[in-house]
Design a protein around this motif. Structure first.
Motif, PDB file in Angstrom:
ATOM      1  N   UNK A 120       5.164  -8.633  -3.037  1.00 21.47           N
ATOM      2  CA  UNK A 120       3.842  -8.698  -2.399  1.00 21.47           C
ATOM      3  C   UNK A 120       2.900  -9.472  -3.321  1.00 21.47           C
ATOM      4  N   UNK A 121       1.756  -9.916  -2.743  1.00 23.01           N
ATOM      5  CA  UNK A 121       0.772 -10.673  -3.532  1.00 23.01           C
ATOM      6  C   UNK A 121      -0.277  -9.759  -4.155  1.00 23.01           C
ATOM      7  N   UNK A 122      -0.445  -8.560  -3.561  1.00 22.75           N
ATOM      8  CA  UNK A 122      -1.497  -7.658  -4.041  1.00 22.75           C
ATOM      9  C   UNK A 122      -1.161  -6.237  -3.614  1.00 22.75           C
ATOM     10  N   UNK A 123      -1.731  -5.272  -4.338  1.00 23.09           N
ATOM     11  CA  UNK A 123      -1.605  -3.865  -3.951  1.00 23.09           C
ATOM     12  C   UNK A 123      -3.012  -3.310  -3.833  1.00 23.09           C
ATOM     13  N   UNK A 124      -3.288  -2.585  -2.755  1.00 26.32           N
ATOM     14  CA  UNK A 124      -4.594  -1.937  -2.612  1.00 26.32           C
ATOM     15  C   UNK A 124      -4.393  -0.440  -2.783  1.00 26.32           C
ATOM     16  N   UNK A 125      -5.110   0.119  -3.758  1.00 28.09           N
ATOM     17  CA  UNK A 125      -4.919   1.536  -4.086  1.00 28.09           C
ATOM     18  C   UNK A 125      -6.162   2.052  -4.808  1.00 28.09           C
ATOM     19  N   UNK A 145       0.859  -1.199   0.000  1.00 30.41           N
ATOM     20  CA  UNK A 145       0.000   0.000   0.000  1.00 30.41           C
ATOM     21  C   UNK A 145       0.888   1.239   0.000  1.00 30.41           C
ATOM     22  N   UNK A 146       0.273   2.399  -0.311  1.00 26.78           N
ATOM     23  CA  UNK A 146       0.974   3.662  -0.092  1.00 26.78           C
ATOM     24  C   UNK A 146       0.691   4.087   1.339  1.00 26.78           C
ATOM     25  N   UNK A 147       1.770   4.359   2.057  1.00 27.28           N
ATOM     26  CA  UNK A 147       1.691   4.642   3.494  1.00 27.28           C
ATOM     27  C   UNK A 147       0.717   5.781   3.822  1.00 27.28           C
ATOM     28  N   UNK A 148      -0.139   5.527   4.794  1.00 27.03           N
ATOM     29  CA  UNK A 148      -1.029   6.575   5.295  1.00 27.03           C
ATOM     30  C   UNK A 148      -2.290   6.786   4.479  1.00 27.03           C
ATOM     31  N   UNK A 149      -2.477   5.993   3.432  1.00 20.87           N
ATOM     32  CA  UNK A 149      -3.683   6.151   2.610  1.00 20.87           C
ATOM     33  C   UNK A 149      -4.823   5.312   3.174  1.00 20.87           C
ATOM     34  N   UNK A 150      -6.012   5.517   2.632  1.00 18.60           N
ATOM     35  CA  UNK A 150      -7.143   4.700   3.067  1.00 18.60           C
ATOM     36  C   UNK A 150      -6.924   3.241   2.665  1.00 18.60           C
ATOM     37  N   UNK A 151      -6.214   3.016   1.551  1.00 23.52           N
ATOM     38  CA  UNK A 151      -5.870   1.640   1.165  1.00 23.52           C
ATOM     39  C   UNK A 151      -5.118   0.955   2.284  1.00 23.52           C
ATOM     40  N   UNK A 152      -4.191   1.698   2.879  1.00 26.74           N
ATOM     41  CA  UNK A 152      -3.416   1.217   4.035  1.00 26.74           C
ATOM     42  C   UNK A 152      -4.372   0.849   5.179  1.00 26.74           C
ATOM     43  N   UNK A 153      -5.306   1.746   5.485  1.00 30.25           N
ATOM     44  CA  UNK A 153      -6.242   1.504   6.600  1.00 30.25           C
ATOM     45  C   UNK A 153      -7.135   0.287   6.346  1.00 30.25           C
ATOM     46  N   UNK A 154      -7.614   0.143   5.110  1.00 28.62           N
ATOM     47  CA  UNK A 154      -8.535  -0.962   4.808  1.00 28.62           C
ATOM     48  C   UNK A 154      -7.921  -2.338   4.993  1.00 28.62           C
ATOM     49  N   UNK A 155      -6.599  -2.430   4.824  1.00 27.39           N
ATOM     50  CA  UNK A 155      -5.993  -3.766   4.924  1.00 27.39           C
ATOM     51  C   UNK A 155      -5.208  -3.965   6.216  1.00 27.39           C
TER      52      UNK A 155
END
Ligand code: ARG
Length: 269
Positions: A199-204, A157-167
């Motif tokens: 990594x296996x996946x990226x959330x963004x 994830x990109x640090x501090x983003x909502x993608x970070x929070x969701x995972x």
């Protein structure tokens, strides 16, 4: 003595000439003022310092000429033109933006920032200007088809983003119960790590995901509607004057077609 007072008078003239945004005298600042015209009699600064993280195409990036560009930058410029202010971009890490706003080193955040309840505790948001969503990028041979499938995976994830929070399992509203999270300063680096098997996946966010996946035949985007969100500009807590000026400008830009033409120019929906 005479010399001193004429020097003082000259200084005063200079001070008047250079302060006050959209000041009445000069003709080009008149032109920049619109019906919104908020600046002349307000506390809105002459030059609005816009904080961003220009690693997030199509919303903000550095273009081939080395200039800050993207939907948010263009929209914010159009907003500044309406308000009658100049605009200066301050590029920084995404996770530093909220603090910079609270410290007053920037006036507004334009960074594809999702207006979350948690962030609303420390800053104020304007009305939303774009509906977005978090997606999952995986290799084409992956069997990940939803956020639930990310359990026990390595996720970038990109640090501090909502993608970070969701995972991040410890976070409120996390969509994943157990995972190993790798945090990157830039979304594109997370995608590179995915390609390299780190990594296996990226959330963004979906639109940047499309840009990052474009041209990578080994990658695909998985959509899961669990994480729909709204982008808004952030201003310092209590700065209703600026928030209102931005909201009014946004309303005008939607009515006069500018908003739609910027969507067409920057975002392939
Ligand atoms: N929408 C997401 C969030 O608010 C990601 C934004 C990332 N923006 C950027 N300019 N890097 O957390």
């Amino acid at each position: 003595m005479k010399k001193l007072s004429s020097l003082l008078a000259m200084l005063l003239v200079l001070v008047f000439a250079f302060t006050g945004c959209g000041g009445s005298g000069s003709s080009d600042s008149k032109e920049a003022e619109s019906t919104t015209g908020a600046v002349a009699e307000s506390g809105i600064p002459e030059t609005l310092i816009v904080g961003t993280n220009a690693e997030f195409p199509p919303f903000e990036f550095v273009n081939d000429n080395g200039d800050y560009d993207g939907f948010d930058i263009a929209l914010m410029q159009a907003i500044c033109d309406k308000i009658g202010c100049k605009m200066e971009v301050n590029n920084m890490e995404f996770k530093s933006l909220l603090g910079a706003l609270q410290m007053d080193s920037i006036d507004v955040i334009a960074a594809g920032m999702t207006a979350t309840e948690e962030r609303k505790e420390s800053v104020d948001f304007t009305e939303s200007y774009y509906e977005a969503k978090q997606v999952i990028i995986v290799k084409k041979d992956s069997n990940v088809a939803s956020f639930a499938d990310l359990n026990d995976k390595k996720i970038g994830v990109q640090e501090g983003t909502t993608g970070d929070l969701y995972v991040t399992p410890e976070e409120d509203g996390a969509l994943v119960e157990k995972a190993e999270i790798k945090r990157f300063k830039k979304g594109v680096d997370a995608v590179m790590d995915l390609k390299n098997g780190g990594v296996d996946a990226v959330v963004i966010d979906k639109n940047p995901a499309k840009e990052f996946v474009n041209g990578n035949d080994d990658l695909m985007i998985v959509e899961d509607d669990a994480a729909i969100e709204n982008y808004a500009f952030a201003v310092a807590k209590g700065n209703t004057e600026l928030a209102e000026a931005i909201n009014n400008a946004l309303t005008e830009l939607k009515a006069d077609g500018t908003y739609d033409s910027l969507i067409k120019e920057y975002i392939n929906e």
